[in-house]
Design a protein around this motif. Structure first.
Motif, PDB file in Angstrom:
ATOM      1  N   LEU A  14      -2.067   3.689   0.919  1.00  0.00           N
ATOM      2  CA  LEU A  14      -2.228   2.254   0.715  1.00  0.00           C
ATOM      3  C   LEU A  14      -2.091   1.949  -0.769  1.00  0.00           C
ATOM      4  O   LEU A  14      -2.904   2.420  -1.572  1.00  0.00           O
ATOM      5  CB  LEU A  14      -3.597   1.780   1.209  1.00  0.00           C
ATOM      6  CG  LEU A  14      -3.926   2.033   2.676  1.00  0.00           C
ATOM      7  CD1 LEU A  14      -5.331   1.562   2.984  1.00  0.00           C
ATOM      8  CD2 LEU A  14      -2.915   1.365   3.576  1.00  0.00           C
ATOM      9  N   GLY A  15      -1.097   1.141  -1.121  1.00  0.00           N
ATOM     10  CA  GLY A  15      -0.900   0.730  -2.501  1.00  0.00           C
ATOM     11  C   GLY A  15      -1.939  -0.295  -2.924  1.00  0.00           C
ATOM     12  O   GLY A  15      -2.728  -0.797  -2.113  1.00  0.00           O
ATOM     13  N   ALA A  16      -1.907  -0.644  -4.191  1.00  0.00           N
ATOM     14  CA  ALA A  16      -2.845  -1.628  -4.739  1.00  0.00           C
ATOM     15  C   ALA A  16      -2.603  -3.004  -4.131  1.00  0.00           C
ATOM     16  O   ALA A  16      -1.468  -3.371  -3.809  1.00  0.00           O
ATOM     17  CB  ALA A  16      -2.679  -1.699  -6.256  1.00  0.00           C
ATOM     18  N   ASN A  17      -3.680  -3.750  -3.976  1.00  0.00           N
ATOM     19  CA  ASN A  17      -3.627  -5.164  -3.577  1.00  0.00           C
ATOM     20  C   ASN A  17      -2.964  -5.419  -2.226  1.00  0.00           C
ATOM     21  O   ASN A  17      -2.319  -6.443  -2.038  1.00  0.00           O
ATOM     22  CB  ASN A  17      -2.949  -5.997  -4.663  1.00  0.00           C
ATOM     23  CG  ASN A  17      -3.656  -5.853  -5.991  1.00  0.00           C
ATOM     24  OD1 ASN A  17      -4.860  -6.050  -6.082  1.00  0.00           O
ATOM     25  ND2 ASN A  17      -2.924  -5.473  -7.020  1.00  0.00           N
ATOM     26  N   CYS A  18      -3.137  -4.498  -1.273  1.00  0.00           N
ATOM     27  CA  CYS A  18      -2.647  -4.728   0.090  1.00  0.00           C
ATOM     28  C   CYS A  18      -3.665  -5.571   0.847  1.00  0.00           C
ATOM     29  O   CYS A  18      -4.854  -5.534   0.559  1.00  0.00           O
ATOM     30  CB  CYS A  18      -2.449  -3.409   0.822  1.00  0.00           C
ATOM     31  SG  CYS A  18      -1.066  -2.435   0.216  1.00  0.00           S
ATOM     32  N   CYS A  19      -3.176  -6.336   1.825  1.00  0.00           N
ATOM     33  CA  CYS A  19      -4.043  -7.137   2.681  1.00  0.00           C
ATOM     34  C   CYS A  19      -3.789  -6.720   4.125  1.00  0.00           C
ATOM     35  O   CYS A  19      -2.678  -6.868   4.631  1.00  0.00           O
ATOM     36  CB  CYS A  19      -3.746  -8.623   2.499  1.00  0.00           C
ATOM     37  SG  CYS A  19      -4.711  -9.672   3.597  1.00  0.00           S
ATOM     38  N   LEU A  20      -4.819  -6.180   4.770  1.00  0.00           N
ATOM     39  CA  LEU A  20      -4.748  -5.816   6.180  1.00  0.00           C
ATOM     40  C   LEU A  20      -5.622  -6.812   6.927  1.00  0.00           C
ATOM     41  O   LEU A  20      -6.849  -6.744   6.875  1.00  0.00           O
ATOM     42  CB  LEU A  20      -5.239  -4.384   6.403  1.00  0.00           C
ATOM     43  CG  LEU A  20      -4.272  -3.261   6.004  1.00  0.00           C
ATOM     44  CD1 LEU A  20      -4.026  -3.211   4.525  1.00  0.00           C
ATOM     45  CD2 LEU A  20      -4.777  -1.946   6.513  1.00  0.00           C
ATOM     46  N   SER A  21      -4.987  -7.753   7.600  1.00  0.00           N
ATOM     47  CA  SER A  21      -5.711  -8.839   8.275  1.00  0.00           C
ATOM     48  C   SER A  21      -6.380  -8.351   9.555  1.00  0.00           C
ATOM     49  O   SER A  21      -6.141  -7.237  10.022  1.00  0.00           O
ATOM     50  CB  SER A  21      -4.748  -9.984   8.576  1.00  0.00           C
ATOM     51  OG  SER A  21      -4.210 -10.502   7.381  1.00  0.00           O
ATOM     52  N   GLN A  22      -7.178  -9.232  10.167  1.00  0.00           N
ATOM     53  CA  GLN A  22      -7.994  -8.902  11.325  1.00  0.00           C
ATOM     54  C   GLN A  22      -7.187  -8.227  12.427  1.00  0.00           C
ATOM     55  O   GLN A  22      -6.169  -8.727  12.861  1.00  0.00           O
ATOM     56  CB  GLN A  22      -8.636 -10.175  11.897  1.00  0.00           C
ATOM     57  CG  GLN A  22      -9.584 -10.850  10.957  1.00  0.00           C
ATOM     58  CD  GLN A  22      -8.899 -11.799   9.975  1.00  0.00           C
ATOM     59  OE1 GLN A  22      -7.683 -11.786   9.805  1.00  0.00           O
ATOM     60  NE2 GLN A  22      -9.695 -12.619   9.309  1.00  0.00           N
TER      61      GLN A  22
END
Length: 101
Positions: A14-22
């Protein structure tokens, strides 16, 4: 987001500043349904910097999501996603480029 599932049968980066939503799912494993032994198949998953996975989206084994790519709600990435792309569907297809201001 709540309910994110990371099935790390292989490496997940996982790279920096990733967003994994619900409810997003990262699935590193699957089974070979074409053989009677139903062998396990695993593959690494890479989310480069700034990737955004929409709610209930799925990333399958061996996929790299390029820098700042987006996988929209409920979509399935079974192939690599281009950097700065917006992807939708099952299988996910690029619908346009992402512009970051």
């Amino acid at each position: 987001g709540e309910g994110v599932w990371i099935d790390n049968l292989s490496n997940v980066d996982l790279g920096a500043n990733c967003c994994l939503s619900q409810g997003a799912m990262l699935l590193c494993g699957n089974h070979n349904f074409s053989v009677s032994s139903f062998d396990l198949i695993v593959g690494d998953i890479t989310l480069e910097e700034g990737v955004w996975l929409g709610a209930k989206s799925i990333v399958t084994p061996g996929v790299t999501c390029g820098s700042h790519s987006v996988l929209t709600v409920g979509s399935v990435a079974s192939n690599d996603l281009e950097a700065y792309s917006i992807n939708r569907g099952n299988p996910a297809e690029k619908i346009k480029s992402r512009v970051i201001e």
